[in-house]
Design an enzyme around this catalytic site. Structure first.
Site, PDB file in Angstrom:
ATOM      1  N   HIS A 172      43.140  21.916  89.931  1.00  0.00           N
ATOM      2  CA  HIS A 172      43.513  21.918  91.234  1.00  0.00           C
ATOM      3  C   HIS A 172      43.302  23.479  91.748  1.00  0.00           C
ATOM      4  CE1 HIS A 172      46.406  22.156  94.687  1.00  0.00           C
ATOM      5  NE2 HIS A 172      46.212  20.753  94.780  1.00  0.00           N
TER       6      HIS A 172
ATOM      7  N   ASP B  74      49.905  22.428  83.547  1.00  0.00           N
ATOM      8  CA  ASP B  74      50.071  22.181  85.053  1.00  0.00           C
ATOM      9  C   ASP B  74      50.532  20.567  85.092  1.00  0.00           C
ATOM     10  OD1 ASP B  74      50.079  21.283  87.785  1.00  0.00           O
ATOM     11  OD2 ASP B  74      48.257  22.089  88.329  1.00  0.00           O
TER      12      ASP B  74
ATOM     13  N   GLN C 197      50.868  16.715  88.441  1.00  0.00           N
ATOM     14  CA  GLN C 197      50.653  15.444  88.693  1.00  0.00           C
ATOM     15  C   GLN C 197      51.145  14.530  87.542  1.00  0.00           C
ATOM     16  OE1 GLN C 197      49.566  13.079  91.303  1.00  0.00           O
ATOM     17  NE2 GLN C 197      48.524  15.124  91.458  1.00  0.00           N
TER      18      GLN C 197
ATOM     19  N   LYS D 236      56.105  15.456  94.617  1.00  0.00           N
ATOM     20  CA  LYS D 236      55.426  14.524  93.987  1.00  0.00           C
ATOM     21  C   LYS D 236      56.261  13.810  93.338  1.00  0.00           C
ATOM     22  CE  LYS D 236      51.176  17.384  93.678  1.00  0.00           C
ATOM     23  NZ  LYS D 236      50.385  17.273  95.050  1.00  0.00           N
TER      24      LYS D 236
ATOM     25  N   CYS E  82      41.876  19.653  96.889  1.00  0.00           N
ATOM     26  CA  CYS E  82      42.154  21.141  96.667  1.00  0.00           C
ATOM     27  C   CYS E  82      41.320  21.309  95.232  1.00  0.00           C
ATOM     28  CB  CYS E  82      43.253  21.594  96.501  1.00  0.00           C
ATOM     29  SG  CYS E  82      44.427  21.429  98.196  1.00  0.00           S
TER      30      CYS E  82
END
Lengths: 413, 159
Positions: A123, A199, A202, A225, A367
């Protein structure tokens, strides 16, 4: 062990809406998830009864607010398997957490010529801070490519990692749905002497995650999220790293002492929390995690895998090769993010038709423009699944897509 | 789907399916200018041949949604063969048509007075008026026009 989706949906008031006479079908949770009643109640209840600034007042509600804020930190830290709450600093979102690492750890530990390894499926949040550091410090960026199955191509992994100081990688792609093998990547990075930032924005909402089992150095995530409010996220890092890192933003809360000629910093994690934090949002995030843990992350993941399998099969049965799916064809190491494109119809136009039928999907580059360039497309439509989605939602998507295909047919019949 | 037909008028779909003036011009003498919509990744590349104050030729490359592609195609048909001054006036009139939401987001050309635009005939371009009902798509419709203005400005400032 299937989830009772009707019961779960009843916890999400927004999902009861209708638009244009259609039941709302929310398939954009990868962008931001809807919120259960319990999160809203927790935030309301906190503001009605216990709201005050944290770590400041000595009066009763200030003590209560501080205790609840710190309890929320412990809940988030526990959710990701952190050794202790002190390893978890609240930020505004995952983007700010990565910027914190790039600014603080990066500027301390990276010099001209040092290598940071990224992947083609990152991202922008895990790309641009490193580009900024490259422009400022002259670090070199290397990229792990993706393969034909939309997974990381690890053929030259050791070569790519050779001499690297940091590997910054997503645990799950927000475009492809690909779930990366973080423990394996960490082992490879470690043997090359590199630190690892994961990261988890997600992955954290959809999979059980354990930062200690990963053996990573840094992990970032964001509340909105994973059923929580927007405006709060977190950086997790191993304590010794956090203690060695200089502060990011300066101000109140992050200091131990301030004099006319300087300052000393607070203990971790508060050293990284300048200014009044997102207090009510932290309470909401804690409630969101309580909700997820009440269902169980294994059950959430299992539901999403089943639904993803259903969706991939149904899309293939209806459209076959007329629709390209940008993501792994199997549900092994794959989450419920499904990017797709009719080659002759722009993703925006597809989403517009779906909107008429109250089917909410994302259209655009998500993104992830470097990934779009690798795929040689400007944009995709993306349907993303969560614990409140069911096969009816997928069926509504498919009906909408048949209408979009007909509406934009080059040769209308 | 009545709402959709407001947006996707037949003339728009026609320009989308059969875009006018696709191609490239040799640079120089033509001027090349690119516009991007950072939100959705749409891209328009204009090749402008401006001689003696006339837009003598326009070619279009790039990719995007039906609204951006149709608006680009219709723009090329509207300004080709016109003077630069006329092209700018048509642009202002078109952006005024889109101005309900656009005025706050970078529409620096929409401050023209109504008198200025009275009598400007937009013809087929009026089919794009339905876009105003879909605010997020306004940027799709104005991309080509903002790029045109940028290109004309660049050409004039280089003289």
């Amino acid at each position: 062990m299937s989830l009772d989706i009707a019961r779960i949906r009843a916890d999400f008031p927004l999902l009861a809406q209708e638009h244009n006479g259609h039941r709302l079908v929310y398939l954009d949770s990868a962008s931001s998830a809807q919120k259960p009643q319990s999160v809203m109640h927790a935030m309301d209840e906190f503001m009605e009864h216990s709201y005050a600034n944290v770590h400041r007042g000595v009066y009763a509600i200030a003590e209560a607010a501080t205790a609840r804020f710190e309890a929320a930190r412990a809940t988030v830290a526990g959710f990701i398997g952190a050794r202790e709450s002190a390893e978890l600093a609240f930020t505004r979102n995952a983007t700010e957490a990565i910027n914190l690492v790039a600014h603080s750890w990066g500027r301390t530990n990276l010099a001209a010529g040092d290598v940071v390894v990224l992947t083609e499926m990152e991202h922008h949040a895990n790309i641009v801070p490193w580009h900024m550091l490259a422009a400022e410090r002259g670090i070199e960026l290397r990229w792990i490519p993706i393969d034909a199955e939309y997974r990381l191509d690890l053929t030259n992994l050791d070569e790519t990692l050779s001499g690297a100081k940091l590997l910054a990688v997503t645990a799950m792609s927000n475009v492809l749905g690909t779930v990366n093998d973080i423990p394996m990547l960490v082992r490879a990075a470690r043997s090359a002497g590199a630190h690892v930032l994961v990261d988890a924005s997600q992955a954290a909402p959809h999979l059980p995650i354990d930062v200690q089992a990963w053996d990573a150095d840094f992990a970032v995530l964001t509340a909105h999220k994973m059923l929580g409010p927007s405006g709060i996220g977190a950086l997790w890092a191993r304590r010794e790293l956090l203690e060695a890192m200089p502060p990011f933003l300066g101000g109140g809360e992050m200091i131990r002492d301030v004099r006319k000629d300087g300052f000393t910093t607070n203990d971790v994690p508060w050293k990284f929390e300048a200014g009044t934090p997102a207090i009510t949002e932290a309470i909401g995030w804690g409630a969101a995690i309580d909700y997820l843990q009440g269902i169980g992350m294994d059950a959430v993941h299992e539901h999403e895998v089943e639904l993803t399998r259903y969706a991939l099969d149904a899309l293939d049965a209806e459209f076959g090769e007329r629709l390209t799916i940008y993501g792994p064809s199997t549900t092994d190491a794959r989450g419920g993010v499904i990017s797709f494109l009719f080659p002759a119809i722009h993703a925006h136009d597809v989403s517009q038709v779906l909107d008429e039928e109250a089917v909410c999907v994302r259209a655009g580059h998500h993104c992830a423009k470097p990934l779009m360039r690798v795929l040689q497309i400007p944009a995709t439509s993306r349907a993303s699944l969560y614990l409140y989605n069911d096969t009816d939602d997928v069926d509504a998507l498919i009906v909408g897509l048949t209408h979009a295909e007909k509406f934009f047919a080059v040769d209308p019949t | 789907m009545a709402g959709l037909e407001d947006l996707y008028r037949e003339i728009i779909l026609d320009h989308y399916r059969a875009p006018r003036n696709r191609g490239e011009l040799e640079v120089p003498p033509a001027h090349q200018v690119e516009g991007f919509n950072p939100l959705c990744g749409d891209e328009v590349i204009l090749y402008l041949d401006v001689e003696n104050g006339m837009v003598s030729d326009v070619k279009i490359a790039g990719q995007g949604c039906s609204i951006s592609q149709a608006s680009t195609s219709m723009m090329s048909a509207a300004v080709k063969g016109r003077s630069v001054a006329e092209a700018r006036t048509i642009t202002r009139a078109f952006k005024a048509l889109m101005s309900i939401h656009e005025s706050k987001i970078g529409g620096d050309d929409v401050d023209a007075t109504a008198d200025d635009l009275a009598g400007v005939r937009l013809g087929d371009l009026e089919a794009l008026q339905g876009v105003v009902k879909f605010p997020v798509r306004i940027k799709c419709a104005t991309l080509a026009w903002n790029t045109l203005v940028q290109g004309l400005d660049e050409i004039e400032s280089s003289h």
